[in-house]
Motif scaffolding. Sequence first.
Motif, PDB file in Angstrom:
ATOM      1  N   GLU A 245      49.869  39.996  52.677  1.00  0.00           N
ATOM      2  CA  GLU A 245      49.541  40.600  51.385  1.00  0.00           C
ATOM      3  C   GLU A 245      50.651  41.483  50.846  1.00  0.00           C
ATOM      4  O   GLU A 245      51.001  41.378  49.659  1.00  0.00           O
ATOM      5  CB  GLU A 245      48.253  41.423  51.492  1.00  0.00           C
TER       6      GLU A 245
ATOM      7  N   THR B 249      46.244  34.012  46.957  1.00  0.00           N
ATOM      8  CA  THR B 249      46.722  35.227  46.292  1.00  0.00           C
ATOM      9  C   THR B 249      47.425  34.898  44.979  1.00  0.00           C
ATOM     10  O   THR B 249      47.134  35.503  43.932  1.00  0.00           O
ATOM     11  CB  THR B 249      47.673  36.001  47.215  1.00  0.00           C
TER      12      THR B 249
ATOM     13  N   CYS C 231      40.456  44.618  46.380  1.00  0.00           N
ATOM     14  CA  CYS C 231      41.200  45.801  46.806  1.00  0.00           C
ATOM     15  C   CYS C 231      40.592  47.100  46.292  1.00  0.00           C
ATOM     16  O   CYS C 231      40.080  47.177  45.183  1.00  0.00           O
ATOM     17  CB  CYS C 231      42.639  45.686  46.323  1.00  0.00           C
TER      18      CYS C 231
ATOM     19  N   ASN D  34      43.415  42.662  48.661  1.00  0.00           N
ATOM     20  CA  ASN D  34      42.123  42.728  49.333  1.00  0.00           C
ATOM     21  C   ASN D  34      41.840  44.114  49.904  1.00  0.00           C
ATOM     22  O   ASN D  34      42.764  44.871  50.223  1.00  0.00           O
ATOM     23  CB  ASN D  34      42.065  41.711  50.476  1.00  0.00           C
TER      24      ASN D  34
ATOM     25  N   ASN E  93      36.839  38.756  40.401  1.00  0.00           N
ATOM     26  CA  ASN E  93      36.563  39.282  41.741  1.00  0.00           C
ATOM     27  C   ASN E  93      35.249  38.785  42.324  1.00  0.00           C
ATOM     28  O   ASN E  93      35.138  38.619  43.550  1.00  0.00           O
ATOM     29  CB  ASN E  93      36.542  40.813  41.712  1.00  0.00           C
TER      30      ASN E  93
ATOM     31  N   LEU F  98      37.854  38.521  53.579  1.00  0.00           N
ATOM     32  CA  LEU F  98      38.918  38.996  52.693  1.00  0.00           C
ATOM     33  C   LEU F  98      38.594  38.670  51.238  1.00  0.00           C
ATOM     34  O   LEU F  98      38.767  39.497  50.345  1.00  0.00           O
ATOM     35  CB  LEU F  98      40.251  38.362  53.087  1.00  0.00           C
TER      36      LEU F  98
END
Length: 350
Positions: A329, A268, A135, A299, A88, A130
């Motif tokens: 997404e 992704t 997330c 995200n 991340n 983003l």
Amino acid sequence: MAKNIGFFEKYLSFWVFLCIIFGILLGKFLPDLPMYLSNITLSGVNIPIAVLIWFMIYPMMVKIDFSAVKNLGKSHLFKGLSITWIINWLIKPFSMFLIAYFFLVTLFSGYLELLPLELAKEYVAGAILLGAAPCTAMVFVWSHLSKGDPLYTLLQVSTNNLIILIAFAPIVGLLMGLSNIPVPYDTLFISVILYVVIPLVFGYSSRIYFLKNKGIEWFEKRFIPKLNNISVFGLLLTLILLFSFQGDLILNNPLYILLIAIPLIIQTYFIFGISYMWGFKWKLPHNVCAPASFIGASNFFELAVAVAISLFGIESGAALATTVGVLVEVPIMLSLVKLANLTKRRFKIV
């Protein structure tokens, strides 16, 4: 009841598609309603969406058994956290920047001349926002659909929320090439309270109450099964609201939507692939590896959209790019949930 739940979740992609279309049409033909709802905010956080996110998160929170905290020292839990922290914060923001810049600026704007250069750079800015915001809320839904460990999911979200408070602004500033980027820290803090703290407290309190007054058999066999659809309903209603807010931008820019979507889709699958294979090689149990992979692949779009609007304006290319992030997404993450469930048998059982 279980049969209905299975049918509903089995065709979730179809319901998602219908809700996206319905949301866009709602914004087109009844613009006053989404305009009114979009103005109900607190420090940049949309309250109606926050309420729907509570519906998504509560079923996960109420299942958490905090007596299991003593097991957090297990090596596979720390390995899962190590993967999500490294992916991340040391890989995802920079891979997002490189992939978005290559496609939007070098290929689409430079070589193919499909985009004005300045507009392409605004789209890259939205992609950066983003990429720098892993997330927070939706990962609870993806974890739920893949039968991820609720306590581990909460732990990784909580630690990433702490990291995002420190790392988000510097990473965004570095990648955008700016020295001072105004980041709404009140939005960050309030988002953490709304999307994690409140549903956690409510979930824990109701768990204690029901276990004490109704018993564990009633709680596990009657109450929990009734919650299975709540997360999905919250997701679908959230999509309707989000796309009613941004429907005009999407309808007026169909080609640009496609061009923005390409690097976001590649990013992704790339991030999920790295995380999932890393967890598999480290012999993580599936209920840890799956949520550890989902959190980086998806995200914190609520934050990304809010910051894009704050920095560049609601009609900017950056705001449009973050909205496209939401558009692509959900169906992509549903495909990754399906992939994770199909490959579950290859993982070790703890």
